[in-house]
Design a protein around this motif. Structure first.
Motif, PDB file in Angstrom:
ATOM      1  N   ALA A 436      43.144  43.987  44.566  1.00 31.63           N
ATOM      2  CA  ALA A 436      42.353  44.184  45.910  1.00 31.63           C
ATOM      3  C   ALA A 436      41.284  44.323  45.559  1.00 31.63           C
ATOM      4  N   LEU A 437      40.601  44.222  44.394  1.00 33.84           N
ATOM      5  CA  LEU A 437      38.773  45.116  45.028  1.00 33.84           C
ATOM      6  C   LEU A 437      38.449  43.375  44.549  1.00 33.84           C
ATOM      7  N   LEU A 438      38.973  42.577  43.652  1.00 35.37           N
ATOM      8  CA  LEU A 438      38.589  41.538  43.305  1.00 35.37           C
ATOM      9  C   LEU A 438      39.186  40.431  44.529  1.00 35.37           C
ATOM     10  N   ASP A 439      39.818  40.759  45.071  1.00 36.86           N
ATOM     11  CA  ASP A 439      40.446  39.906  46.643  1.00 36.86           C
ATOM     12  C   ASP A 439      38.921  39.996  47.555  1.00 36.86           C
ATOM     13  N   ASP A 440      38.147  41.739  47.277  1.00 33.02           N
ATOM     14  CA  ASP A 440      37.423  41.269  48.253  1.00 33.02           C
ATOM     15  C   ASP A 440      35.960  41.021  48.437  1.00 33.02           C
ATOM     16  N   GLU A 441      35.070  40.100  49.527  1.00 31.17           N
ATOM     17  CA  GLU A 441      34.055  39.729  48.580  1.00 31.17           C
ATOM     18  C   GLU A 441      32.732  40.742  48.398  1.00 31.17           C
ATOM     19  N   ARG A 442      33.279  41.383  48.664  1.00 32.34           N
ATOM     20  CA  ARG A 442      32.234  42.588  48.637  1.00 32.34           C
ATOM     21  C   ARG A 442      32.403  42.534  46.599  1.00 32.34           C
ATOM     22  N   ASN A 443      33.108  42.689  45.990  1.00 25.51           N
ATOM     23  CA  ASN A 443      33.233  42.950  44.682  1.00 25.51           C
ATOM     24  C   ASN A 443      33.018  41.452  43.585  1.00 25.51           C
ATOM     25  N   ALA A 444      32.569  40.740  44.227  1.00 26.34           N
ATOM     26  CA  ALA A 444      32.457  39.480  43.485  1.00 26.34           C
ATOM     27  C   ALA A 444      31.586  39.276  42.255  1.00 26.34           C
ATOM     28  N   LEU A 445      32.686  39.184  41.180  1.00 24.04           N
ATOM     29  CA  LEU A 445      32.414  39.120  39.958  1.00 24.04           C
ATOM     30  C   LEU A 445      32.131  38.022  38.608  1.00 24.04           C
ATOM     31  N   PRO A 446      31.104  37.526  38.126  1.00 19.97           N
ATOM     32  CA  PRO A 446      31.230  36.319  37.406  1.00 19.97           C
ATOM     33  C   PRO A 446      32.922  36.280  36.619  1.00 19.97           C
ATOM     34  N   PRO A 447      33.656  35.757  36.403  1.00 16.81           N
ATOM     35  CA  PRO A 447      34.998  35.488  35.779  1.00 16.81           C
ATOM     36  C   PRO A 447      34.819  35.827  34.143  1.00 16.81           C
ATOM     37  N   PRO A 448      33.289  35.999  33.475  1.00 17.73           N
ATOM     38  CA  PRO A 448      33.956  36.950  32.506  1.00 17.73           C
ATOM     39  C   PRO A 448      34.341  37.881  32.403  1.00 17.73           C
ATOM     40  N   LEU A 449      33.014  39.133  33.661  1.00 14.35           N
ATOM     41  CA  LEU A 449      32.816  40.083  33.655  1.00 14.35           C
ATOM     42  C   LEU A 449      34.698  40.422  34.062  1.00 14.35           C
ATOM     43  N   ALA A 450      35.782  39.810  34.940  1.00 11.84           N
ATOM     44  CA  ALA A 450      36.151  40.284  35.946  1.00 11.84           C
ATOM     45  C   ALA A 450      37.717  39.649  34.769  1.00 11.84           C
ATOM     46  N   ASP A 451      37.441  38.858  33.761  1.00 12.38           N
ATOM     47  CA  ASP A 451      38.662  38.865  32.701  1.00 12.38           C
ATOM     48  C   ASP A 451      38.452  40.477  31.813  1.00 12.38           C
ATOM     49  N   ARG A 452      37.220  40.457  31.236  1.00 11.68           N
ATOM     50  CA  ARG A 452      37.257  41.299  30.265  1.00 11.68           C
ATOM     51  C   ARG A 452      37.436  43.216  31.522  1.00 11.68           C
ATOM     52  N   LEU A 453      37.148  43.402  32.311  1.00 15.63           N
ATOM     53  CA  LEU A 453      37.801  44.551  33.568  1.00 15.63           C
ATOM     54  C   LEU A 453      39.862  44.434  32.651  1.00 15.63           C
ATOM     55  N   ARG A 454      40.641  42.947  32.947  1.00 12.57           N
ATOM     56  CA  ARG A 454      41.666  42.939  33.261  1.00 12.57           C
ATOM     57  C   ARG A 454      42.137  42.878  31.126  1.00 12.57           C
ATOM     58  N   SER A 455      40.896  43.118  30.208  1.00 10.80           N
ATOM     59  CA  SER A 455      41.589  42.908  28.981  1.00 10.80           C
ATOM     60  C   SER A 455      41.485  44.074  28.414  1.00 10.80           C
ATOM     61  N   VAL A 456      40.402  44.830  29.204  1.00 12.48           N
ATOM     62  CA  VAL A 456      40.238  46.188  28.566  1.00 12.48           C
ATOM     63  C   VAL A 456      41.575  46.880  29.371  1.00 12.48           C
ATOM     64  N   LEU A 457      41.876  46.798  30.187  1.00 11.41           N
ATOM     65  CA  LEU A 457      43.792  46.877  31.176  1.00 11.41           C
ATOM     66  C   LEU A 457      44.528  47.092  29.719  1.00 11.41           C
ATOM     67  N   GLU A 458      44.831  45.834  29.823  1.00  9.62           N
ATOM     68  CA  GLU A 458      45.518  45.485  28.660  1.00  9.62           C
ATOM     69  C   GLU A 458      45.858  46.499  27.454  1.00  9.62           C
ATOM     70  N   ARG A 459      44.468  46.180  27.024  1.00  4.54           N
ATOM     71  CA  ARG A 459      44.229  46.674  26.068  1.00  4.54           C
ATOM     72  C   ARG A 459      44.765  47.936  25.744  1.00  4.54           C
ATOM     73  N   ARG A 460      44.357  49.005  26.922  1.00  3.81           N
ATOM     74  CA  ARG A 460      45.161  50.530  27.033  1.00  3.81           C
ATOM     75  C   ARG A 460      46.694  50.353  27.042  1.00  3.81           C
ATOM     76  N   ARG A 461      47.163  49.711  27.933  1.00  3.55           N
ATOM     77  CA  ARG A 461      47.999  49.153  28.071  1.00  3.55           C
ATOM     78  C   ARG A 461      49.458  48.260  26.450  1.00  3.55           C
ATOM     79  N   ASN A 462      49.291  47.626  25.838  1.00  2.00           N
ATOM     80  CA  ASN A 462      49.545  47.654  24.930  1.00  2.00           C
ATOM     81  C   ASN A 462      49.249  49.097  23.656  1.00  2.00           C
TER      82      ASN A 462
END
Length: 531
Positions: A436-462
């Motif tokens: 939801a945050l990334l869909d908001d244009e005010r929260n535009a992030l370069p793909p590497p930073l967005a992927d980093r957020l997802r990878s941190v989340l995936e690491r906690r989950r696993n």
């Protein structure tokens, strides 16, 4: 006690407690033994335990840290057995041990004997819960022992005041004693209820972790002092405030929680180490005043009182465990039918501690009319031998007894599975929030930073699920263990480079501290010490 003796006490007790972590002997027992041994060394200063220091300055922070680490929900779920032990048993022990002491010691009047009964009535569960954590007692027994230790001091101190008033001729009556008990109990809880909300509000509105933790260090003393000024129970006031703040600790910012945990661990470690060492160091003090009671006579009194104290707990624990189930179908449905083993461990875990000694030392020298308090020095000796006897005999035998009875310990696999499921639910919600945050244009992030957020989340989950998986046959590590070890080694390599750059004056010390703090936080996130 001040200056160099105090420094030696703190440093010596901390060293012994640190050594205990490398031995199978629980730290409280090793500290008491060290105190007893040191008390015989020539030139060691006298360490007379001062109740004016222990009760208002040492007891509140120990209660606060124990209560904040306790589970309010678990304590509420076991409120009946906790109340039966922390209130019912303490009053029963006051009467039973007091009456037995009156029969055992011919010169001891009954009012003075009841004072002694109140002194040795409250078990100190610090040693018992330390053993419980080490050997993995069932969580229900651990919760009951912890809950008992939070409240029983308040019951014992109030019973002591009532018995002391009767023994010193201050005109205590049964009605007055009941009234004082209710005032202490209700008043202490009321003070805690009044203080807990504004203190929590202040904690959540202070913006600096240093200020919040300064407030945290003051809270137990403020709650205890206000309650005692109102003739209420300072113990209950501290426990109520600490339970509330611990239950809502998640509302305080992360920096405060990290710092507060480290601060209170250090405070509890220092105080617990010092008080158990102080118990052993009291030997010269109590022996010096024995007077007419020497040798075999004093030893007989000590052994007899010790046996009564141990037996009285079993006399209370078994009926308190099984009678409610016999009389109430609701209790049977809600709590089931325990075996004899759990109550036996609870009965054997009734070790006495520093609170009993502190109360004993507060017995006045002179009673109403100018007469000396009957057999005061003997009562100090019997309190000391009861504390030492329960700590050594019960403390040393509790771990093998638990193993012998083969009580079911904590189900680590089930706990890890519950943790993994909880993390999975939280990660799913967090991932939806990230989308939801990334869909908001005010929260535009370069793909590497967005992927980093997802990878941190995936690491906690696993991470938790990986603990349930197979281990490395060579190292014995899970994938999660290996990840954390490799992460620490990589961070350690970076740390060495930063230090070399500082040593060669490429960066200054201020920048080094900034870089090291960043690595420290990353290491804390990557590596979680096993509890």
């Amino acid at each position: 006690m001040h200056g160099l003796p105090l420094l030696l006490l703190v440093a010596g007790s901390a060293a012994v407690a640190g050594l205990a972590r490398r031995t199978p002997v629980p730290a409280p027992l090793l500290l008491v033994a060290a105190g007893l041994a040191v008390s015989y060394v020539p030139g060691v200063p006298g360490y007379e335990l001062d109740p004016g220091i222990v009760l208002p300055l040492v007891l509140p922070p120990l209660l606060y840290t124990a209560a904040s680490d306790s589970s309010y929900l678990d304590l509420r779920a076991h409120v009946r057995p906790i109340a039966l032990l922390s209130v019912g048993y303490v009053l029963f022990a006051t009467l039973a041990v007091g009456w037995a002491a009156y029969l055992i010691v011919p010169s001891l009047p009954l009012p003075a004997a009841l004072v002694f009964g109140a002194v040795v009535a409250p078990p100190d569960a610090v040693a018992a819960t330390a053993v419980a954590r080490r050997v993995g007692l069932p969580s229900r027994i651990t919760t009951i022992l912890q809950g008992e230790s939070l409240v029983n001091d308040a019951t014992a101190i109030t019973a002591y005041k009532v018995a002391l008033a009767a023994a010193t001729g201050a005109g205590a009556t049964w009605a007055g004693g009941v009234g004082e008990f209710l005032l202490a109990a209700v008043g202490g809880v009321a003070v805690g209820l009044v203080l807990m909300v504004p203190i929590h509000w202040l904690r959540t509105h202070l913006k600096e972790a240093l200020l919040q933790n300064t407030l945290s260090l003051l809270i137990p003393f403020v709650a205890y002092g206000i309650a005692e000024q109102m003739r209420a129970s300072g113990v209950l006031a501290v426990v109520v405030v600490a339970l509330y703040l611990g239950h809502r600790a998640w509302e305080v910012d992360f920096a405060t929680r990290l710092q507060e945990e480290a601060v209170w661990k250090m405070v509890a470690f220092v105080l617990e180490s010092a008080v158990f060492a102080l118990i052993g160091l009291q030997l010269p003090v109590v022996l010096k005043g024995l007077g007419q009671y020497q040798g075999a006579q004093a030893a007989w009194y000590a052994v007899a009182v010790f046996l009564v104290v141990v037996a009285a707990r079993f006399v209370w624990v078994y009926p308190a465990t099984f009678l409610p189930r016999i009389l109430s179908a609701r209790v049977r449905e809600r709590e089931g039918s325990p075996t004899w083993k759990g109550p036996f461990i609870i009965g054997w875990a009734g070790m006495r501690g520093v609170v009993s000694l502190a109360i004993a030392f507060s017995i006045p020298l002179i009673v109403h009319g100018g007469a000396p308090f009957p057999d005061r020095n003997l009562l100090l000796f019997l309190t000391f031998t009861t504390v030492i006897g329960t700590l050594v005999v019960q403390g040393l035998t509790l771990p093998p007894l638990i193993r012998l009875l083969k009580l079911p310990g904590r189900d680590v696999q089930a706990e890890t599975l519950a943790e993994a499921n909880a993390q999975a639910q939280a990660s799913r919600v967090a991932e939806e929030r990230l989308d939801a945050l990334l869909d908001d244009e005010r929260n535009a992030l370069p793909p590497p930073l967005a992927d980093r957020l997802r990878s941190v989340l995936e690491r906690r989950r696993n991470a938790v699920w990986e603990r349930l998986g197979a281990v490395n046959p060579v190292t014995g590590e899970t994938a999660d263990d290996t990840y954390r070890r490799m992460s620490r080694e990589m961070i350690g390599a970076e740390r060495e480079v930063f230090v070399k750059l500082r040593d060669h004056r490429y960066i200054d010390d201020e920048m080094l501290r900034t870089l090291l703090r960043r690595l420290d936080l990353e290491e804390a996130a990557a590596y979680r010490e096993a509890a």
